[in-house]
Write a protein that holds these residues in place. Structure first.
Motif, short mmCIF file in Angstrom:
data_model
loop_
_atom_site.label_atom_id
_atom_site.label_comp_id
_atom_site.label_asym_id
_atom_site.label_seq_id
_atom_site.Cartn_x
_atom_site.Cartn_y
_atom_site.Cartn_z
N MET A 175 31.42 29.90 39.87
CA MET A 175 30.02 29.73 39.45
C MET A 175 29.71 30.59 38.23
O MET A 175 29.06 30.14 37.29
N VAL B 93 22.01 22.71 37.18
CA VAL B 93 22.51 23.61 38.21
C VAL B 93 23.24 22.85 39.32
O VAL B 93 24.12 23.39 39.97
N LEU C 77 26.92 23.17 39.47
CA LEU C 77 27.42 24.52 39.70
C LEU C 77 28.35 24.61 40.90
O LEU C 77 29.27 25.42 40.91
N THR C 78 28.14 23.78 41.90
CA THR C 78 28.90 23.92 43.14
C THR C 78 30.09 22.98 43.24
O THR C 78 30.71 22.86 44.29
N ILE D 122 27.26 25.39 31.89
CA ILE D 122 26.15 24.82 32.64
C ILE D 122 24.80 25.15 32.00
O ILE D 122 24.35 26.29 32.04
N LYS E 35 31.16 29.02 35.12
CA LYS E 35 30.39 27.83 34.73
C LYS E 35 29.05 28.22 34.12
O LYS E 35 28.62 27.64 33.13
N ILE E 36 28.39 29.21 34.71
CA ILE E 36 27.11 29.67 34.18
C ILE E 36 27.30 30.22 32.78
O ILE E 36 26.49 29.98 31.88
#
Length: 172
Positions: free
Chosen positions: A134, A147, A150-151, A142, A137-138
């Motif tokens: 995460m 969001v 994100l998972t 992303i 990615k953040i």
């Protein structure tokens, strides 16, 4: 958490002992990894787009100038939680496995300690991996309005993480 306020010593290998080790791991790992997050942010962005910054300092300065001071801590929540969990597992499980393996084998030596550290890191990385995914990615891909992505694929980096972290932890 009576062991935090008690005047009596913690009994070795008790539940309070393992709790104290786990808390020590959280305190050792979450703040330290979070503190160096600006360097990690620059590194991750450079891995995705080489040449984006000429140096770490230039990257941090660019982020502050173009995105604001707080943006150098992009991914702080995932970093703090993930490395807190990893530290908890690394320190707590190490002590647990060291005792368990020593008791099972009837002796304790460097090989037992290496096995305990490898086992602890194996489990600690399972806890860290989704938060590390995460965070990356953040930091790199992303946008705030996406969001929901994100998972996805939170454990895709687990095996490479094991190949890096388990030997490192065993040496430590």
């Amino acid at each position: 958490m009576s062991f935090l306020t008690s005047d009596k010593p913690i009994q070795l290998h008790s539940a309070d002992y393992y709790k104290a080790c786990a808390i020590g791991g959280i305190l050792a790992c979450a703040p330290t990894h979070s503190l160096v997050l600006p360097l990690d942010l620059v590194k991750c962005r450079l891995q995705v787009k080489p040449g984006l910054y000429s140096s770490n300092a230039a990257g941090i300065a660019s982020i502050v100038k173009n995105e604001g001071l707080l943006k150098v801590y992009t991914g702080l929540g995932a970093t703090f939680i993930g490395y807190g969990l990893q530290g908890m597992g690394k320190y707590g499980f190490y002590e647990y496995f060291k005792k368990t393996y020593s008791d099972a084998l009837g002796f304790s030596n460097s090989l037992v300690y290496l096995g305990a550290s490898a086992s602890a890191e194996f489990l600690a990385d399972i806890m860290l991996c989704p938060f590390e995914a995460m965070k990356v990615k953040i930091q790199t891909t992303i946008p705030p309005n996406q969001v929901q992505n994100l998972t996805k694929n939170l454990y895709s980096g687990l095996v490479p993480l094991w190949f890096r972290q388990i030997p490192y932890t065993m040496v430590n």
